[in-house]
Design an enzyme around this catalytic site. Structure first.
Site, short mmCIF file in Angstrom:
data_model
loop_
_atom_site.label_atom_id
_atom_site.label_comp_id
_atom_site.label_asym_id
_atom_site.label_seq_id
_atom_site.Cartn_x
_atom_site.Cartn_y
_atom_site.Cartn_z
N HIS A 162 1.32 -0.90 0.07
CA HIS A 162 -0.46 -0.16 0.04
C HIS A 162 0.91 1.20 0.28
CE1 HIS A 162 -3.34 -2.55 1.06
NE2 HIS A 162 -4.19 -1.96 0.55
N LYS A 185 -0.46 4.72 4.32
CA LYS A 185 -0.88 3.82 5.50
C LYS A 185 -0.93 3.21 6.29
CE LYS A 185 -3.94 0.07 5.23
NZ LYS A 185 -5.54 0.26 5.51
#
Length: 273
Positions: free
Chosen positions: A159, A163
């Protein structure tokens, strides 16, 4: 809950996900944008939600008070942080509002609060609202039943740098789907980190590896590795709109449901396959 023109409220309206949720709500037939929320003190308060999302003027202004908009929505869509979502959950439970929860990173107490609230209101709670991811979860169950006892299982996820939780909620959902198919509890077989002299891989475990870099929207791979072959099942997201569209579709699906805890597989009727 209204049967037509489901009115949705969007939490975190000024964030990356919030803006795309606004776009998705404005685009889906049968859904009406009723309210948009931001935190107290945000410079975006008072802005038109549609203009904020690049979708044109809607007449819905961004506000910070749920009390001020409690009569303007039927379903609350929340992709924020666990502490904020739990506050919103208490409000929605008190006022009989449905919820679509895409927030990840809850501890067990937070998950239990969601389960408890579902006795009174209808909730769709999913780690990932992508159609493709939820089809993948179904495929993982099938693969695990055939290959799981004979292979080494690893889950790799990547990600963007912003995040804040790891492994991702989707990676954990993948692990849970595999563990459930093998009649195991993920808590008993998950390995979340390896460092130093770890010794040989323990049979029957499910390993997790995490990457955080750049602007990766979301990539997830489950690997079933044996001697001489391996099966990899991968999903890659290139736009957050896939999650936004799934969340708004879930809000529409909640129409007519008074209570209960559901996930995206219920929305897509994957449990019947």
């Amino acid at each position: 809950m209204h049967d037509a023109n489901i009115r949705v409220a969007i939490a975190g309206a000024g964030g990356r996900m919030g803006r795309q949720l606004i776009q998705a709500a404005l685009a889906l037939e049968g859904v009406q944008l009723g309210a948009a929320l931001e935190r107290e003190g945000s410079s975006l308060l008072g802005s038109d939600a549609g203009e904020l999302a690049g979708a044109g003027k809607t007449g819905v202004t961004v506000q910070s008070s749920l009390d001020a908009v409690k009569d303007d929505f039927d379903v609350f869509i929340d992709f924020t942080r666990p502490e904020g979502t739990l506050n919103h959950l208490a409000f929605c439970r008190q006022h009989g509002k449905g919820m679509v929860i895409g927030t990840t990173g809850f501890d067990e107490a937070g998950k239990q609060a969601i389960r408890d609230a579902a006795a009174d209101i209808a909730i769709v709670f999913a780690a990932n609202f992508s159609v493709g991811v939820n089809v993948m979860l179904k495929l993982l169950e099938k693969a695990a039943k055939v290959m799981g006892d004979y292979t080494d299982i690893e889950i790799i996820e990547a990600h963007h740098r912003h995040k804040v939780d790891a492994p991702s909620g989707t990676a954990l959902a993948m692990g849970e789907a595999i563990a459930h198919a093998l009649d195991k509890d993920l808590k008993d077989c998950a390995v979340y980190s390896r460092e130093g002299h770890t010794g040989e891989r323990v049979p029957g475990t499910i390993g997790f590896a995490t990457v955080r870099a750049g602007d990766i929207v979301g990539e997830h791979t489950a690997m079933f590795a044996d001697i001489g072959e391996r099966l990899e099942i991968t999903h890659k997201a290139s736009s957050r709109m896939t999650f936004a569209n799934g969340a708004v579709r879930s809000a529409l699906w909640l129409s007519g449901k008074e209570s209960g805890l559901f996930d995206m597989r219920d929305v897509l009727d994957l449990n019947s396959l």
